[in-house]
Design an enzyme around this catalytic site. Structure first.
Site, PDB file in Angstrom:
ATOM      1  N   GLY A 174       0.832  -1.195   0.000  1.00  0.00           N
ATOM      2  CA  GLY A 174       0.000   0.000   0.000  1.00  0.00           C
ATOM      3  C   GLY A 174       0.867   1.245   0.000  1.00  0.00           C
ATOM      4  O   GLY A 174       2.025   1.202   0.427  1.00  0.00           O
TER       5      GLY A 174
ATOM      6  N   GLN B 176       3.227   9.952   0.972  1.00  0.00           N
ATOM      7  CA  GLN B 176       4.502   9.214   1.008  1.00  0.00           C
ATOM      8  C   GLN B 176       5.382   9.513  -0.206  1.00  0.00           C
ATOM      9  O   GLN B 176       6.574   9.205  -0.181  1.00  0.00           O
ATOM     10  CB  GLN B 176       4.253   7.701   1.098  1.00  0.00           C
ATOM     11  CG  GLN B 176       3.649   7.287   2.435  1.00  0.00           C
ATOM     12  CD  GLN B 176       3.490   5.784   2.487  1.00  0.00           C
ATOM     13  OE1 GLN B 176       2.478   5.242   2.065  1.00  0.00           O
ATOM     14  NE2 GLN B 176       4.512   5.101   3.003  1.00  0.00           N
TER      15      GLN B 176
ATOM     16  N   CYS C 127       6.134  -0.122   7.077  1.00  0.00           N
ATOM     17  CA  CYS C 127       5.745   1.021   6.242  1.00  0.00           C
ATOM     18  C   CYS C 127       6.936   1.398   5.372  1.00  0.00           C
ATOM     19  O   CYS C 127       8.065   1.438   5.857  1.00  0.00           O
ATOM     20  CB  CYS C 127       5.357   2.193   7.146  1.00  0.00           C
ATOM     21  SG  CYS C 127       4.925   3.689   6.237  1.00  0.00           S
ATOM     22  N   LEU C 128       6.682   1.672   4.102  1.00  0.00           N
ATOM     23  CA  LEU C 128       7.772   2.035   3.198  1.00  0.00           C
ATOM     24  C   LEU C 128       8.455   3.333   3.636  1.00  0.00           C
ATOM     25  O   LEU C 128       9.597   3.577   3.277  1.00  0.00           O
ATOM     26  CB  LEU C 128       7.252   2.174   1.761  1.00  0.00           C
ATOM     27  CG  LEU C 128       6.715   0.877   1.134  1.00  0.00           C
ATOM     28  CD1 LEU C 128       6.171   1.150  -0.257  1.00  0.00           C
ATOM     29  CD2 LEU C 128       7.781  -0.213   1.101  1.00  0.00           C
TER      30      LEU C 128
ATOM     31  N   HIS D 228      -4.095   1.486   7.717  1.00  0.00           N
ATOM     32  CA  HIS D 228      -2.740   2.052   7.723  1.00  0.00           C
ATOM     33  C   HIS D 228      -2.626   3.185   6.700  1.00  0.00           C
ATOM     34  O   HIS D 228      -2.122   4.265   7.015  1.00  0.00           O
ATOM     35  CB  HIS D 228      -1.743   0.916   7.419  1.00  0.00           C
ATOM     36  CG  HIS D 228      -0.324   1.350   7.271  1.00  0.00           C
ATOM     37  ND1 HIS D 228       0.675   0.891   8.107  1.00  0.00           N
ATOM     38  CD2 HIS D 228       0.281   2.183   6.376  1.00  0.00           C
ATOM     39  CE1 HIS D 228       1.824   1.445   7.733  1.00  0.00           C
ATOM     40  NE2 HIS D 228       1.617   2.220   6.681  1.00  0.00           N
ATOM     41  N   GLU D 229      -3.103   2.920   5.488  1.00  0.00           N
ATOM     42  CA  GLU D 229      -2.945   3.923   4.421  1.00  0.00           C
ATOM     43  C   GLU D 229      -3.833   5.140   4.655  1.00  0.00           C
ATOM     44  O   GLU D 229      -3.426   6.270   4.396  1.00  0.00           O
ATOM     45  CB  GLU D 229      -3.239   3.311   3.046  1.00  0.00           C
ATOM     46  CG  GLU D 229      -2.323   2.164   2.640  1.00  0.00           C
ATOM     47  CD  GLU D 229      -0.841   2.452   2.801  1.00  0.00           C
ATOM     48  OE1 GLU D 229      -0.431   3.633   2.687  1.00  0.00           O
ATOM     49  OE2 GLU D 229      -0.077   1.505   3.060  1.00  0.00           O
TER      50      GLU D 229
ATOM     51  N   HIS E  45      -2.317   7.587   6.934  1.00  0.00           N
ATOM     52  CA  HIS E  45      -1.307   8.465   6.319  1.00  0.00           C
ATOM     53  C   HIS E  45      -1.923   9.780   5.844  1.00  0.00           C
ATOM     54  O   HIS E  45      -1.256  10.816   5.839  1.00  0.00           O
ATOM     55  CB  HIS E  45      -0.675   7.785   5.100  1.00  0.00           C
ATOM     56  CG  HIS E  45       0.495   6.900   5.408  1.00  0.00           C
ATOM     57  ND1 HIS E  45       1.629   7.354   6.030  1.00  0.00           N
ATOM     58  CD2 HIS E  45       0.713   5.579   5.166  1.00  0.00           C
ATOM     59  CE1 HIS E  45       2.507   6.358   6.149  1.00  0.00           C
ATOM     60  NE2 HIS E  45       1.972   5.261   5.639  1.00  0.00           N
TER      61      HIS E  45
HETATM   62 NI    NI Z   1       2.833   3.375   5.530  1.00  0.00          NI
END
Ligand code: NI
Length: 159
Positions: A46, A51, A89-90, A131-132, A135
């Site tokens: 995701g 991000q 998380c990226l 999670h997304e 963000h």
């Molecule tokens: Ni993330």
């Protein structure tokens, strides 16, 4: 294919509240394509627009590698049950934490034609959506990890 630079924890753009999308422009379509390219390149499931440095309420998710979903202006309508599990998380490279989230969610969002749709999800997909969507409000999973439950991936390999 255009892979964008993934912003990491500590960068201000990750902590703001993203703006709603009102219109799908060619630039937005390009952004969405690039978000998928960036997510797949990084082996993520995701990615949210902040991000890649864009303060817009856009999320892409694909938890199986075969089910790409775009959510524009997503809203969680219902969240219930509970799951506790590992999350990464990226934007927080090299780390994994234990996070408790709802096990089941119903999310309403717009697609790339600005048509409203609903998605119902459980387990990993429900976790990814929560999670997304976090963000988009500047919330990172590390904020939800209990003390002592954030690990270096290197250390987890030894277990
Ligand atoms: Ni993330």
């Amino acid at each position: 294919m255009a892979v964008r630079n993934i912003r990491t924890l500590g960068e201000e753009v990750l902590r703001g509240v993203a703006k709603e999308v009102t219109e799908i422009t060619p630039r937005i379509r390009e952004l969405i394509e690039d978000m998928f390219d960036t997510m797949y390149e990084a082996n993520g499931v995701g990615l949210a627009a902040p991000q890649v440095g864009i303060r817009k309420r856009i999320v892409v998710v694909d938890v199986t590698g075969e089910d790409p979903v775009v959510l524009i202006n997503p809203v969680i309508l219902q969240a219930d049950g509970e799951q506790t599990g590992y999350e990464g998380c990226l934007s927080v490279p090299g780390k994994t934490g234990i996070v408790t989230r709802a096990n089941h969610v119903i999310v309403e969002a717009y697609d790339t034609d600005m048509k409203k749709f609903r998605i119902e999800a459980e387990e990993l997909m429900a976790r990814a959506l929560q999670h997304e969507i976090d963000h988009l409000d500047g919330v990172m999973y590390v904020d939800k990890v209990k003390e002592g439950e954030l690990y270096n991936n290197e250390d987890l390999k030894d277990e």
